[in-house]
Design a protein around this motif. Structure first.
Motif, PDB file in Angstrom:
ATOM      1  N   GLY A 143       0.806  -1.210   0.000  1.00  9.89           N
ATOM      2  CA  GLY A 143       0.000   0.000   0.000  1.00  9.89           C
ATOM      3  C   GLY A 143       0.841   1.262   0.000  1.00  9.89           C
ATOM      4  N   MET A 144       2.145   1.123   0.031  1.00 10.89           N
ATOM      5  CA  MET A 144       3.002   2.309   0.034  1.00 10.89           C
ATOM      6  C   MET A 144       3.013   2.905  -1.374  1.00 10.89           C
ATOM      7  SD  MET A 144       6.977   2.484   1.144  1.00 10.89           S
ATOM      8  CE  MET A 144       7.966   3.945   0.835  1.00 10.89           C
ATOM      9  N   ILE A 145       2.885   4.210  -1.435  1.00 17.25           N
ATOM     10  CA  ILE A 145       2.866   4.857  -2.743  1.00 17.25           C
ATOM     11  C   ILE A 145       4.296   5.124  -3.196  1.00 17.25           C
ATOM     12  CG2 ILE A 145       2.217   6.949  -3.992  1.00 17.25           C
ATOM     13  CD1 ILE A 145      -0.199   7.124  -2.041  1.00 17.25           C
ATOM     14  N   GLN A 146       4.602   4.663  -4.379  1.00 13.10           N
ATOM     15  CA  GLN A 146       5.922   4.912  -4.944  1.00 13.10           C
ATOM     16  C   GLN A 146       5.818   6.071  -5.924  1.00 13.10           C
ATOM     17  OE1 GLN A 146       8.984   3.252  -4.287  1.00 13.10           O
ATOM     18  NE2 GLN A 146       7.737   2.727  -2.524  1.00 13.10           N
ATOM     19  N   PHE A 147       6.597   7.094  -5.719  1.00  7.45           N
ATOM     20  CA  PHE A 147       6.589   8.204  -6.658  1.00  7.45           C
ATOM     21  C   PHE A 147       7.680   8.000  -7.697  1.00  7.45           C
ATOM     22  CE2 PHE A 147       4.880  10.240  -2.752  1.00  7.45           C
ATOM     23  CZ  PHE A 147       3.620  10.516  -3.240  1.00  7.45           C
ATOM     24  N   VAL A 148       7.354   8.302  -8.925  1.00 10.70           N
ATOM     25  CA  VAL A 148       8.330   8.158 -10.007  1.00 10.70           C
ATOM     26  C   VAL A 148       9.070   9.475 -10.193  1.00 10.70           C
ATOM     27  CG1 VAL A 148       8.638   7.689 -12.460  1.00 10.70           C
ATOM     28  CG2 VAL A 148       6.901   6.448 -11.165  1.00 10.70           C
ATOM     29  N   HIS A 149      10.366   9.459  -9.972  1.00 12.35           N
ATOM     30  CA  HIS A 149      11.191  10.642 -10.184  1.00 12.35           C
ATOM     31  C   HIS A 149      12.317  10.294 -11.135  1.00 12.35           C
ATOM     32  CE1 HIS A 149       9.518  11.681  -6.091  1.00 12.35           C
ATOM     33  NE2 HIS A 149       9.300  12.796  -6.740  1.00 12.35           N
ATOM     34  N   PRO A 150      12.378  10.902 -12.302  1.00 14.11           N
ATOM     35  CA  PRO A 150      13.494  10.606 -13.186  1.00 14.11           C
ATOM     36  C   PRO A 150      14.806  11.142 -12.588  1.00 14.11           C
ATOM     37  CG  PRO A 150      12.213  12.441 -14.054  1.00 14.11           C
ATOM     38  CD  PRO A 150      11.472  11.912 -12.870  1.00 14.11           C
ATOM     39  N   ALA A 151      15.901  10.440 -12.876  1.00 20.26           N
ATOM     40  CA  ALA A 151      17.209  10.952 -12.492  1.00 20.26           C
ATOM     41  C   ALA A 151      17.500  12.212 -13.295  1.00 20.26           C
ATOM     42  CB  ALA A 151      18.277   9.900 -12.777  1.00 20.26           C
ATOM     43  N   ARG A 152      18.374  13.068 -12.754  1.00 21.79           N
ATOM     44  CA  ARG A 152      18.664  14.337 -13.431  1.00 21.79           C
ATOM     45  C   ARG A 152      18.976  14.149 -14.907  1.00 21.79           C
ATOM     46  NH1 ARG A 152      23.279  18.599 -11.480  1.00 21.79           N
ATOM     47  NH2 ARG A 152      21.824  18.873  -9.750  1.00 21.79           N
ATOM     48  N   GLU A 153      19.823  13.166 -15.212  1.00 19.87           N
ATOM     49  CA  GLU A 153      20.260  12.983 -16.605  1.00 19.87           C
ATOM     50  C   GLU A 153      19.142  12.448 -17.505  1.00 19.87           C
ATOM     51  OE1 GLU A 153      21.527  11.609 -13.922  1.00 19.87           O
ATOM     52  OE2 GLU A 153      21.863   9.454 -14.157  1.00 19.87           O
ATOM     53  N   ASP A 154      18.081  11.961 -16.898  1.00 17.24           N
ATOM     54  CA  ASP A 154      16.959  11.452 -17.698  1.00 17.24           C
ATOM     55  C   ASP A 154      15.873  12.502 -17.924  1.00 17.24           C
ATOM     56  OD1 ASP A 154      18.149   8.968 -17.930  1.00 17.24           O
ATOM     57  OD2 ASP A 154      17.224   8.212 -16.099  1.00 17.24           O
ATOM     58  N   ILE A 155      16.062  13.692 -17.380  1.00 12.39           N
ATOM     59  CA  ILE A 155      15.088  14.767 -17.604  1.00 12.39           C
ATOM     60  C   ILE A 155      15.261  15.269 -19.035  1.00 12.39           C
ATOM     61  CG2 ILE A 155      14.366  17.092 -16.896  1.00 12.39           C
ATOM     62  CD1 ILE A 155      15.365  16.414 -14.069  1.00 12.39           C
ATOM     63  N   THR A 156      14.184  15.258 -19.810  1.00 11.44           N
ATOM     64  CA  THR A 156      14.288  15.675 -21.212  1.00 11.44           C
ATOM     65  C   THR A 156      13.647  17.040 -21.430  1.00 11.44           C
ATOM     66  OG1 THR A 156      12.177  14.704 -21.897  1.00 11.44           O
ATOM     67  CG2 THR A 156      14.129  13.279 -22.004  1.00 11.44           C
ATOM     68  N   LEU A 157      14.147  17.724 -22.443  1.00 14.74           N
ATOM     69  CA  LEU A 157      13.599  19.032 -22.803  1.00 14.74           C
ATOM     70  C   LEU A 157      12.128  18.902 -23.200  1.00 14.74           C
ATOM     71  CD1 LEU A 157      14.097  22.047 -23.387  1.00 14.74           C
ATOM     72  CD2 LEU A 157      14.778  21.394 -25.700  1.00 14.74           C
ATOM     73  N   ALA A 158      11.833  17.890 -24.019  1.00  7.61           N
ATOM     74  CA  ALA A 158      10.452  17.700 -24.468  1.00  7.61           C
ATOM     75  C   ALA A 158       9.521  17.451 -23.279  1.00  7.61           C
ATOM     76  CB  ALA A 158      10.374  16.529 -25.457  1.00  7.61           C
ATOM     77  N   GLY A 159       9.986  16.653 -22.333  1.00  8.05           N
ATOM     78  CA  GLY A 159       9.170  16.365 -21.153  1.00  8.05           C
ATOM     79  C   GLY A 159       8.906  17.603 -20.317  1.00  8.05           C
ATOM     80  N   VAL A 160       9.952  18.406 -20.120  1.00  8.66           N
ATOM     81  CA  VAL A 160       9.817  19.631 -19.317  1.00  8.66           C
ATOM     82  C   VAL A 160       8.883  20.620 -20.014  1.00  8.66           C
ATOM     83  CG1 VAL A 160      11.071  21.664 -18.487  1.00  8.66           C
ATOM     84  CG2 VAL A 160      12.009  19.380 -18.108  1.00  8.66           C
ATOM     85  N   LEU A 161       9.063  20.795 -21.325  1.00  7.06           N
ATOM     86  CA  LEU A 161       8.221  21.746 -22.064  1.00  7.06           C
ATOM     87  C   LEU A 161       6.761  21.293 -22.056  1.00  7.06           C
ATOM     88  CD1 LEU A 161      10.464  22.608 -25.162  1.00  7.06           C
ATOM     89  CD2 LEU A 161      10.123  23.963 -23.081  1.00  7.06           C
ATOM     90  N   ALA A 162       6.542  20.002 -22.251  1.00  2.31           N
ATOM     91  CA  ALA A 162       5.167  19.486 -22.247  1.00  2.31           C
ATOM     92  C   ALA A 162       4.515  19.705 -20.877  1.00  2.31           C
ATOM     93  CB  ALA A 162       5.153  18.006 -22.625  1.00  2.31           C
TER      94      ALA A 162
END
Lengths: 109, 109
Positions: free
Chosen positions: A4-23
């Motif tokens: 029942g523990m909620i796992q939050f998905v956090h990409p690693a710094r190097e996996d952060i993409t420009l397209a993802g941030v802009l979207a």
């Protein structure tokens, strides 16, 4: 991991993409959430950082999920609350000045 | 207006929104198209500005439509070709430095 523990998905710094941030930023409500979080400079609950007080809880948590999965915010659980903070260092390391530039236009639509 | 004439939808400068521009740029292929158009500093056909030579025509024209409707490019018809150019002045007037900032990151993903 407990059941029942909620796992939050956090990409690693190097996996952060420009397209993802802009979207993730391509929505006035989400922009406002990021702005609210940055103004306080401290963790905030989803409700505290809500762009408007009457937003449906499911809509609100969806916005937070999009921001989190794009790497824009870090969410942690504190008791029954989710605490959120902008990953300023990570975003600024990946895309210097992007956040500042975009948020500067946030008010004019 | 003659029958069968294609009408392109171009928002007026004041109707260009931050959310629309960010959403349009939130795609590596569309970013590359804008970059290609800016590098040439002249009108280009959709095929000339394509991010990769083997992209399906429908995919390509969809990308151009999204960019056009967001106010990022101006399309005109010249014979059988569509000529495209970035609306640099309009975008820079609405959101100074946004295009330069975002395109600066375009290569790193």
């Amino acid at each position: 991991m407990s059941f029942g523990m909620i796992q939050f998905v956090h990409p690693a710094r190097e996996d952060i993409t420009l397209a993802g941030v802009l979207a993730a930023l391509a929505d006035p409500m989400r922009l406002q959430i990021v702005k609210n979080l940055l103004d306080r400079k401290d963790c905030m609950s989803c409700t505290e950082a809500a762009p408007c007080p009457d937003m449906a809880k499911s809509t609100l948590s969806n916005h937070f999920r999009v921001l989190r999965e794009a790497g824009l915010i870090q969410t942690s659980k504190k008791g029954v609350e989710h605490r959120n903070v902008v990953r300023e260092a990570d975003i600024n390391a990946r895309f210097p000045k992007l956040l500042k530039t975009v948020l500067g236009f946030a008010e004019q639509g």
